[in-house]
Design a protein around this motif. Structure first.
Motif, mmCIF file in Angstrom:
data_model
loop_
_atom_site.group_PDB
_atom_site.id
_atom_site.type_symbol
_atom_site.label_atom_id
_atom_site.label_comp_id
_atom_site.label_asym_id
_atom_site.label_seq_id
_atom_site.Cartn_x
_atom_site.Cartn_y
_atom_site.Cartn_z
ATOM 1 N N VAL A 155 0.878 -1.180 0.000
ATOM 2 C CA VAL A 155 0.000 0.000 0.000
ATOM 3 C C VAL A 155 0.911 1.225 0.000
ATOM 4 O O VAL A 155 1.070 1.890 1.035
ATOM 5 N N PRO A 156 1.529 1.539 -1.124
ATOM 6 C CA PRO A 156 2.526 2.620 -1.151
ATOM 7 C C PRO A 156 1.965 3.975 -0.739
ATOM 8 O O PRO A 156 2.686 4.800 -0.182
ATOM 9 N N ALA A 157 0.671 4.212 -0.998
ATOM 10 C CA ALA A 157 0.092 5.498 -0.617
ATOM 11 C C ALA A 157 0.102 5.658 0.903
ATOM 12 O O ALA A 157 0.415 6.734 1.429
ATOM 13 N N ARG A 158 -0.226 4.574 1.629
ATOM 14 C CA ARG A 158 -0.220 4.640 3.090
ATOM 15 C C ARG A 158 1.207 4.793 3.617
ATOM 16 O O ARG A 158 1.457 5.552 4.555
ATOM 17 N N ARG A 159 2.138 4.089 3.029
ATOM 18 C CA ARG A 159 3.531 4.199 3.476
ATOM 19 C C ARG A 159 4.095 5.584 3.196
ATOM 20 O O ARG A 159 4.886 6.130 3.981
ATOM 21 N N LYS A 160 3.664 6.191 2.104
ATOM 22 C CA LYS A 160 4.156 7.517 1.730
ATOM 23 C C LYS A 160 3.738 8.572 2.751
ATOM 24 O O LYS A 160 4.486 9.520 3.020
ATOM 25 N N PHE A 161 2.561 8.407 3.332
ATOM 26 C CA PHE A 161 2.042 9.428 4.227
ATOM 27 C C PHE A 161 2.390 9.171 5.697
ATOM 28 O O PHE A 161 1.852 9.836 6.577
ATOM 29 N N LEU A 162 3.282 8.224 5.961
ATOM 30 C CA LEU A 162 3.804 8.101 7.313
ATOM 31 C C LEU A 162 4.645 9.321 7.648
ATOM 32 O O LEU A 162 5.296 9.907 6.779
ATOM 33 N N LYS A 163 4.659 9.708 8.910
ATOM 34 C CA LYS A 163 5.418 10.876 9.342
ATOM 35 C C LYS A 163 6.894 10.510 9.470
ATOM 36 O O LYS A 163 7.321 9.408 9.139
ATOM 37 N N SER A 164 7.669 11.454 9.978
ATOM 38 C CA SER A 164 9.105 11.228 10.167
ATOM 39 C C SER A 164 9.330 10.139 11.214
ATOM 40 O O SER A 164 8.431 9.802 11.995
ATOM 41 N N ASN A 165 10.537 9.604 11.241
ATOM 42 C CA ASN A 165 10.856 8.540 12.195
ATOM 43 C C ASN A 165 10.670 8.996 13.638
ATOM 44 O O ASN A 165 10.193 8.242 14.481
ATOM 45 N N SER A 166 11.071 10.234 13.938
ATOM 46 C CA SER A 166 10.927 10.722 15.311
ATOM 47 C C SER A 166 9.461 10.832 15.705
ATOM 48 O O SER A 166 9.083 10.503 16.844
ATOM 49 N N THR A 167 8.615 11.271 14.779
ATOM 50 C CA THR A 167 7.181 11.378 15.075
ATOM 51 C C THR A 167 6.557 10.006 15.263
ATOM 52 O O THR A 167 5.778 9.777 16.206
ATOM 53 N N GLU A 168 6.879 9.067 14.375
ATOM 54 C CA GLU A 168 6.322 7.726 14.499
ATOM 55 C C GLU A 168 6.820 7.033 15.762
ATOM 56 O O GLU A 168 6.070 6.308 16.416
ATOM 57 N N LEU A 169 8.092 7.275 16.124
ATOM 58 C CA LEU A 169 8.613 6.680 17.343
ATOM 59 C C LEU A 169 7.927 7.268 18.573
ATOM 60 O O LEU A 169 7.679 6.557 19.565
ATOM 61 N N ASN A 170 7.596 8.550 18.529
ATOM 62 C CA ASN A 170 6.831 9.160 19.626
ATOM 63 C C ASN A 170 5.468 8.496 19.768
ATOM 64 O O ASN A 170 4.981 8.270 20.884
ATOM 65 N N ASN A 171 4.824 8.206 18.641
ATOM 66 C CA ASN A 171 3.530 7.519 18.687
ATOM 67 C C ASN A 171 3.671 6.108 19.247
ATOM 68 O O ASN A 171 2.799 5.632 19.990
ATOM 69 N N ILE A 172 4.761 5.440 18.903
ATOM 70 C CA ILE A 172 5.013 4.102 19.437
ATOM 71 C C ILE A 172 5.185 4.169 20.952
ATOM 72 O O ILE A 172 4.624 3.361 21.703
ATOM 73 N N ILE A 173 5.964 5.138 21.417
ATOM 74 C CA ILE A 173 6.184 5.298 22.856
ATOM 75 C C ILE A 173 4.868 5.572 23.571
ATOM 76 O O ILE A 173 4.602 5.030 24.656
ATOM 77 N N THR A 174 4.015 6.410 22.972
ATOM 78 C CA THR A 174 2.720 6.717 23.582
ATOM 79 C C THR A 174 1.868 5.469 23.738
ATOM 80 O O THR A 174 1.295 5.213 24.808
#
Length: 612
Positions: A155-174
């Motif tokens: 699903v390249p469209a979904r992967r394209k709209f992922l945020k930066s690594n730091s933002t995604e890692l913050n979401n993971i931590i949350t």
């Protein structure tokens, strides 16, 4: 006419379902860790690479699965949690829909190694895009080991709209913190790119909160514990002095499940009414234990919205519980009658003939007589020592004026000619009203300026200009202070560290998300460095973009708010003149950087009408 309605293939249906359940890497971790909790795991390890883009691994020591269950678990609506519709109203597990594993397998490459305690060998199952690639026996410990790779590869469209690594890692931590806060009896670890971020041992609830958010919370937490026939409310709320405008840790949990509930949040805030300044909030960690049939969690795929059958009554119980805690644990000093180990205080004895103290008076002293030559000489020496201070005081107002800036922004509302006309026609005399507003006469009427907001605008443009030009000066602190950050705050600090250094901060890592503040920007005398750094990190966390200029603006605003003159500070006419002149030298004197009004003008006609 031919038929046009067709059944979608399972792979397509799974991808559609994944759009709701699996929104980002944090969603994968949430679903897998919740399954580990439901499996009775006592140790859960989470490992991510590139914030989950490359791989996500969740390892637990739970019950594991048989060969048949491992294969069936990835089918849609296959679950071990419920058997009939009535079970939805008696849920005692985190998951129940049977959509998570099917959704993950539809948009990623999945490898599962699992074994039950009664089995000698385990099962190694590989799935990619909902298709089983391989299945074979393997040797593995009891429990489950999920490896998720190449998330959204199909699903390249979904992967394209992922945020930066730091933002995604913050979401993971949350997501990780929300689960770890509910199950303190389970050990959790979280590793990112090989480095350990969390290592949470099994402990009590209070210790788990401290392990996640730092020791500074331990001093401000008050226990809440109320048990009624309708529900049990327990947990912790912060003391009134722990209130802050942003960044307060606030969590609600119902039957071991995190939830968002603005109505209950208002109940907690009402309990602290008139105890904390307006606009500030206290931290809280509140847990509800309610009969499963009295709530409905099957509202949204994320399961963070929950409906209550007796919402009004629970609201009243929550408010009363928090108010009781505040009243029970208030910090009013009490009289201590325990004298063990205390020094003996002598008791008054009327038999002891103690004379009254005598005061010696020089009857020959006359302050109106002329001073002696020695006194005059001494006075002249002190006069010479303080010579020049008067000149410095006169130039102090000019230093205020020097804080100006030229910022290229399109938010100018007042035209430049109007600014010049206002500054030219204003009166040189100003009046300060209640230590908050500067009032000055202009040609069109009476201009009222909020002195704090005006100074914020002036300092904001100065700091932003210096940041862009890298001209900020640093000032060493006399005694370095340590600040302990949470994992998310430490990640944000690493992201903005170059900008912090450009501003004049000098932070040294001490290990374990503890940093030593060795230097701060020059000109911030009297400001608490720890609170300043904490506020700037929280402000940066609210901005999820990676644009450097956006971070600069955010940090400059946070620094300006802390350095600006506070409400109630008395200003001289020269200082007020300096603020007014510096304000009208800004690009936008009408509004603060966050859009609040700085000044207003009461027209001459309106004044005459009021007095008419």
């Amino acid at each position: 006419m031919s038929d046009v309605i067709q059944l979608l293939p399972d792979s397509v249906a799974n991808q559609i379902a994944a759009g709701e359940v699996i929104q980002r890497p944090a969603s994968v971790i949430k679903e897998l860790v919740e399954n580990s909790v439901d499996a009775g795991a006592r140790n859960i390890n989470v490992l991510v690479v590139d914030a989950g883009r490359t791989s996500i691994q969740v390892i637990d020591d739970g019950k594991g699965m048989s060969e048949t269950d491992a294969r069936l678990a990835f089918e849609r609506h296959a679950t071990s949690k419920i058997r009939k519709a009535d079970d939805l109203f008696a849920l005692h597990t985190m998951g129940f829909r049977g959509e998570a594993l099917a959704s993950i397998a539809a948009v990623a490459q999945v490898e599962l190694k699992t074994r039950q305690e009664t089995d000698e060998i385990g099962t190694d199952l590989t799935i990619a895009g909902s298709r089983v690639v391989g299945q074979e026996p393997c040797s593995c410990p009891v429990g489950s080991n999920f490896m998720i790779e190449s998330l959204f590869f199909n699903v390249p469209a979904r992967r394209k709209f992922l945020k930066s690594n730091s933002t995604e890692l913050n979401n993971i931590i949350t997501s990780f913190e929300r689960i770890a806060l509910v199950y303190p009896e389970i050990s959790f670890t979280l590793h990112s790119n090989g480095s350990e971020m969390f290592n949470l041992k099994a402990c009590g609830l209070r210790q788990r909160i401290i392990d996640i958010f730092g020791k500074r919370l331990n001093q401000v937490l008050l226990p809440v514990d109320v048990d009624t026939t309708m529900c049990k409310v327990h947990g912790f709320v912060g003391k009134p002095e722990s209130a802050k405008k942003k960044g307060a840790h606030q969590y609600f949990f119902v039957n071991g499940r995190f939830m968002k509930h603005p109505y209950f949040h208002k109940a907690v805030q009402m309990a602290f009414e008139r105890l904390v300044p307006q606009g500030e909030q206290v931290p809280y960690f509140i847990y509800f234990d309610i009969q499963a049939e009295d709530i409905d969690v099957n509202i949204h795929p994320t399961k963070t919205e929950i409906k209550f059958e007796n919402e009004q009554a629970i609201w009243q119980i929550l408010t009363a519980a928090v108010k009781e805690t505040i009243g029970k644990f208030n910090d009013v000093p009490s009289i201590d009658f325990d004298t063990e180990g205390c020094p003996d205080i002598p008791v008054f004895n009327p038999d002891n003939n103690l004379g009254a103290p005598k005061v010696k008076i020089n009857t020959s002293y006359n302050p109106f007589k002329e001073t002696t030559s020695a006194q005059a000489k001494s006075y002249s020496q002190w006069e010479n020592l303080y010579e020049g201070l008067e000149k410095e005081a006169e130039t102090e107002g000019d230093i205020f004026v020097s804080r100006t800036l030229r910022q290229e922004t399109p938010d100018i509302i007042t035209p430049e000619p109007q600014k010049e006309s206002l500054i030219d026609e204003k009166s040189p005399a100003h009046y300060q009203y209640k230590g908050q507003y500067i009032m000055t006469a202009v040609k069109s009427g009476l201009m009222i300026i909020d002195q704090h907001r005006a100074h914020v605008r002036v300092l904001y443009e100065e700091y932003l200009d210096n940041l862009r030009a890298r001209k900020m000066n640093s000032q060493k602190v006399l005694f370095p202070e340590n600040i302990q950050l949470s994992a998310a705050e430490g990640l944000t600090l690493a992201k903005i560290m170059p900008e912090m250094q450009d501003m004049g901060f000098e932070l040294t890592p001490m290990g374990g998300n503890v940093f030593s503040i060795n230097a701060i920007p020059a000109g911030l005398d009297g400001i608490n460095p720890t609170s300043l750094v904490q506020d700037m990190i929280i402000s940066a966390m609210e901005k999820t973009g990676d644009v450097r200029d956006e971070i600069n603006q955010n940090l400059s605003l946070s620094l300006a708010r802390n350095a600006a003159i506070p409400l109630g500070q008395v200003l001289s006419n020269e200082e007020m003149e300096g603020i007014v002149n510096a304000l009208f030298a800004c690009n936008n004197p009408n509004y603060t950087p966050d859009g609040k009004n700085i000044l207003c003008i009461i027209k001459q006609g309106e004044i005459e009408q009021l007095l008419g």
